[in-house]
Write a protein that holds these residues in place. Structure first.
Motif, PDB file in Angstrom:
ATOM      1  N   ALA A  92       0.869  -1.178   0.000  1.00 24.59           N
ATOM      2  CA  ALA A  92       0.000   0.000   0.000  1.00 24.59           C
ATOM      3  C   ALA A  92       0.905   1.226   0.000  1.00 24.59           C
ATOM      4  CB  ALA A  92      -0.898   0.007   1.239  1.00 24.59           C
ATOM      5  N   GLU A  93       0.332   2.385  -0.228  1.00 24.16           N
ATOM      6  CA  GLU A  93       1.106   3.628  -0.233  1.00 24.16           C
ATOM      7  C   GLU A  93       1.842   3.777   1.102  1.00 24.16           C
ATOM      8  OE1 GLU A  93       2.651   6.840  -2.150  1.00 24.16           O
ATOM      9  OE2 GLU A  93       1.210   5.449  -3.032  1.00 24.16           O
ATOM     10  N   GLY A  94       3.173   3.900   1.021  1.00 23.62           N
ATOM     11  CA  GLY A  94       3.997   4.084   2.215  1.00 23.62           C
ATOM     12  C   GLY A  94       4.365   2.811   2.944  1.00 23.62           C
ATOM     13  N   SER A  95       3.878   1.649   2.495  1.00 21.08           N
ATOM     14  CA  SER A  95       4.202   0.401   3.188  1.00 21.08           C
ATOM     15  C   SER A  95       5.683   0.077   3.026  1.00 21.08           C
ATOM     16  CB  SER A  95       3.336  -0.755   2.676  1.00 21.08           C
ATOM     17  OG  SER A  95       3.638  -1.061   1.334  1.00 21.08           O
ATOM     18  N   ARG A  96       6.187  -0.733   3.941  1.00 13.49           N
ATOM     19  CA  ARG A  96       7.611  -1.071   3.945  1.00 13.49           C
ATOM     20  C   ARG A  96       7.814  -2.578   3.916  1.00 13.49           C
ATOM     21  NH1 ARG A  96      11.348   3.451   6.151  1.00 13.49           N
ATOM     22  NH2 ARG A  96       9.982   5.214   5.795  1.00 13.49           N
ATOM     23  N   LEU A  97       8.959  -2.927   3.367  1.00 14.88           N
ATOM     24  CA  LEU A  97       9.377  -4.323   3.299  1.00 14.88           C
ATOM     25  C   LEU A  97      10.848  -4.359   3.670  1.00 14.88           C
ATOM     26  CD1 LEU A  97       8.960  -7.318   2.413  1.00 14.88           C
ATOM     27  CD2 LEU A  97       9.599  -6.591   0.113  1.00 14.88           C
ATOM     28  N   ARG A  98      11.173  -5.136   4.707  1.00 13.45           N
ATOM     29  CA  ARG A  98      12.569  -5.331   5.114  1.00 13.45           C
ATOM     30  C   ARG A  98      12.942  -6.777   4.817  1.00 13.45           C
ATOM     31  NH1 ARG A  98      15.601  -2.365   8.299  1.00 13.45           N
ATOM     32  NH2 ARG A  98      16.405  -4.173   9.362  1.00 13.45           N
ATOM     33  N   PHE A  99      14.101  -6.941   4.185  1.00  9.15           N
ATOM     34  CA  PHE A  99      14.542  -8.293   3.869  1.00  9.15           C
ATOM     35  C   PHE A  99      16.064  -8.363   3.853  1.00  9.15           C
ATOM     36  CE2 PHE A  99      13.742  -6.043  -0.079  1.00  9.15           C
ATOM     37  CZ  PHE A  99      14.845  -6.317  -0.863  1.00  9.15           C
ATOM     38  N   ARG A 100      16.533  -9.605   3.903  1.00  7.76           N
ATOM     39  CA  ARG A 100      17.961  -9.886   3.789  1.00  7.76           C
ATOM     40  C   ARG A 100      18.141 -10.630   2.477  1.00  7.76           C
ATOM     41  NH1 ARG A 100      18.749 -12.515   8.386  1.00  7.76           N
ATOM     42  NH2 ARG A 100      19.281 -10.606   9.479  1.00  7.76           N
ATOM     43  N   LEU A 101      19.076 -10.170   1.687  1.00  9.14           N
ATOM     44  CA  LEU A 101      19.390 -10.793   0.408  1.00  9.14           C
ATOM     45  C   LEU A 101      20.755 -11.443   0.556  1.00  9.14           C
ATOM     46  CD1 LEU A 101      18.014 -10.954  -2.353  1.00  9.14           C
ATOM     47  CD2 LEU A 101      19.274  -8.904  -3.003  1.00  9.14           C
ATOM     48  N   ARG A 102      20.837 -12.732   0.259  1.00  8.39           N
ATOM     49  CA  ARG A 102      22.099 -13.474   0.403  1.00  8.39           C
ATOM     50  C   ARG A 102      22.609 -13.930  -0.948  1.00  8.39           C
ATOM     51  NH1 ARG A 102      23.448 -14.960   5.494  1.00  8.39           N
ATOM     52  NH2 ARG A 102      21.825 -14.814   7.068  1.00  8.39           N
ATOM     53  N   LEU A 103      23.900 -13.782  -1.106  1.00 11.36           N
ATOM     54  CA  LEU A 103      24.611 -14.336  -2.248  1.00 11.36           C
ATOM     55  C   LEU A 103      25.784 -15.098  -1.658  1.00 11.36           C
ATOM     56  CD1 LEU A 103      25.071 -14.662  -5.272  1.00 11.36           C
ATOM     57  CD2 LEU A 103      26.339 -12.513  -5.246  1.00 11.36           C
ATOM     58  N   GLY A 104      25.613 -16.421  -1.529  1.00 14.46           N
ATOM     59  CA  GLY A 104      26.623 -17.216  -0.844  1.00 14.46           C
ATOM     60  C   GLY A 104      26.721 -16.756   0.603  1.00 14.46           C
ATOM     61  N   PRO A 105      27.946 -16.498   1.080  1.00 15.38           N
ATOM     62  CA  PRO A 105      28.107 -16.088   2.475  1.00 15.38           C
ATOM     63  C   PRO A 105      27.833 -14.593   2.714  1.00 15.38           C
ATOM     64  CG  PRO A 105      30.244 -16.240   1.432  1.00 15.38           C
ATOM     65  CD  PRO A 105      29.225 -16.710   0.414  1.00 15.38           C
ATOM     66  N   VAL A 106      27.621 -13.836   1.652  1.00 18.90           N
ATOM     67  CA  VAL A 106      27.407 -12.394   1.784  1.00 18.90           C
ATOM     68  C   VAL A 106      25.913 -12.124   1.969  1.00 18.90           C
ATOM     69  CG1 VAL A 106      27.652 -10.161   0.642  1.00 18.90           C
ATOM     70  CG2 VAL A 106      29.414 -11.909   0.339  1.00 18.90           C
ATOM     71  N   ALA A 107      25.599 -11.355   3.016  1.00 20.31           N
ATOM     72  CA  ALA A 107      24.210 -10.991   3.291  1.00 20.31           C
ATOM     73  C   ALA A 107      24.085  -9.471   3.305  1.00 20.31           C
ATOM     74  CB  ALA A 107      23.762 -11.559   4.631  1.00 20.31           C
ATOM     75  N   VAL A 108      23.032  -8.984   2.682  1.00 20.98           N
ATOM     76  CA  VAL A 108      22.791  -7.552   2.590  1.00 20.98           C
ATOM     77  C   VAL A 108      21.388  -7.258   3.106  1.00 20.98           C
ATOM     78  CG1 VAL A 108      22.567  -5.604   1.007  1.00 20.98           C
ATOM     79  CG2 VAL A 108      24.297  -7.348   0.584  1.00 20.98           C
ATOM     80  N   MET A 109      21.297  -6.286   4.001  1.00 19.95           N
ATOM     81  CA  MET A 109      19.992  -5.840   4.487  1.00 19.95           C
ATOM     82  C   MET A 109      19.422  -4.827   3.498  1.00 19.95           C
ATOM     83  SD  MET A 109      19.454  -7.451   7.274  1.00 19.95           S
ATOM     84  CE  MET A 109      18.098  -6.511   7.936  1.00 19.95           C
ATOM     85  N   TRP A 110      18.107  -4.882   3.324  1.00 23.96           N
ATOM     86  CA  TRP A 110      17.454  -3.970   2.404  1.00 23.96           C
ATOM     87  C   TRP A 110      16.099  -3.604   3.007  1.00 23.96           C
ATOM     88  CZ3 TRP A 110      19.094  -4.308  -3.161  1.00 23.96           C
ATOM     89  CH2 TRP A 110      18.499  -3.322  -3.959  1.00 23.96           C
ATOM     90  N   GLU A 111      15.772  -2.330   2.935  1.00 25.47           N
ATOM     91  CA  GLU A 111      14.431  -1.889   3.302  1.00 25.47           C
ATOM     92  C   GLU A 111      13.895  -1.037   2.162  1.00 25.47           C
ATOM     93  OE1 GLU A 111      11.901   0.717   6.582  1.00 25.47           O
ATOM     94  OE2 GLU A 111      13.919   0.017   7.095  1.00 25.47           O
ATOM     95  N   ALA A 112      12.685  -1.347   1.748  1.00 27.49           N
ATOM     96  CA  ALA A 112      12.056  -0.622   0.653  1.00 27.49           C
ATOM     97  C   ALA A 112      10.748  -0.010   1.136  1.00 27.49           C
ATOM     98  CB  ALA A 112      11.783  -1.557  -0.526  1.00 27.49           C
ATOM     99  N   ARG A 113      10.438   1.132   0.569  1.00 26.14           N
ATOM    100  CA  ARG A 113       9.157   1.812   0.815  1.00 26.14           C
ATOM    101  C   ARG A 113       8.399   1.835  -0.507  1.00 26.14           C
ATOM    102  NH1 ARG A 113      10.860   6.677   2.695  1.00 26.14           N
ATOM    103  NH2 ARG A 113      11.318   7.273   0.560  1.00 26.14           N
ATOM    104  N   HIS A 114       7.093   1.565  -0.454  1.00 24.81           N
ATOM    105  CA  HIS A 114       6.260   1.565  -1.658  1.00 24.81           C
ATOM    106  C   HIS A 114       5.570   2.915  -1.805  1.00 24.81           C
ATOM    107  CE1 HIS A 114       6.543  -2.792  -0.629  1.00 24.81           C
ATOM    108  NE2 HIS A 114       6.939  -2.790  -1.883  1.00 24.81           N
ATOM    109  N   VAL A 115       5.646   3.459  -3.012  1.00 31.42           N
ATOM    110  CA  VAL A 115       5.001   4.738  -3.322  1.00 31.42           C
ATOM    111  C   VAL A 115       4.311   4.627  -4.677  1.00 31.42           C
ATOM    112  CG1 VAL A 115       6.630   6.105  -1.944  1.00 31.42           C
ATOM    113  CG2 VAL A 115       7.089   5.713  -4.373  1.00 31.42           C
ATOM    114  N   ASP A 116       3.477   5.596  -4.979  1.00 34.86           N
ATOM    115  CA  ASP A 116       2.747   5.620  -6.257  1.00 34.86           C
ATOM    116  C   ASP A 116       2.014   4.299  -6.498  1.00 34.86           C
ATOM    117  OD1 ASP A 116       3.823   8.172  -6.705  1.00 34.86           O
ATOM    118  OD2 ASP A 116       5.595   7.314  -7.676  1.00 34.86           O
TER     119      ASP A 116
END
Length: 149
Positions: A46-70
């Motif tokens: 929904a407008e302004g909603s957020r999604l937090r996730f961890r993306l892994r590529l092998g042993p490397v992990a990256v945190m990501w947070e996205a906000r939904h707009v439009d």
């Protein structure tokens, strides 16, 4: 600022394409191996909603947070990186109905890399070539999910 654009047809009506993107597992379905996705927090799309996730590529992990707009339930939405590996990431998903129960999907990403050698790996993982692979997989996965006979 670099841009990546792609457009493709899906043999499914607009309502099915839109509904797919509102599913809780949509991002996981569209994430290609060898990447692994772990959702940490999800708000309904929904407008302004957020999604937090961890993306892994092998042993490397990256945190990501996205906000939904439009957000438009039938026409698409944009996700913007709030926290993540890049300086900026803005990904627009747009859906257009066509005759014969086909839908045109257009995706546009505008992004920028963080400066410095510590973030050099993002220039490989989010390179134009890597983005072509990522979005080719997304196209295949979406068609596979919706065009089953």
């Amino acid at each position: 600022m670099p841009e990546f654009r792609t457009r493709y047809l899906v043999g499914a009506p607009l309502s099915a394409v839109a509904e797919f993107h509102w599913r809780e597992d949509a991002l996981a379905c569209l994430t290609p191996p060898p990447l692994r996705l772990e959702v940490l927090q999800r708000e309904p799309l929904a407008e302004g909603s957020r999604l937090r996730f961890r993306l892994r590529l092998g042993p490397v992990a990256v945190m990501w947070e996205a906000r939904h707009v439009d957000v438009d339930p039938q026409r698409g939405f944009t996700d913007e990186q709030v926290e993540g590996p890049l300086l900026t990431w803005r990904h627009r998903h747009a859906f257009f109905p066509l005759v014969g129960d086909y839908t045109l999907v257009e995706e546009e990403v505008r992004y920028a890399y963080k400066p410095g050698w510590r973030h050099g790996w993002t220039r490989v993982v989010f390179s134009p070539l890597a983005l072509r692979f990522l979005f080719a997989y997304r196209r295949w996965a979406l068609r596979r999910a919706l065009e089953r006979a």
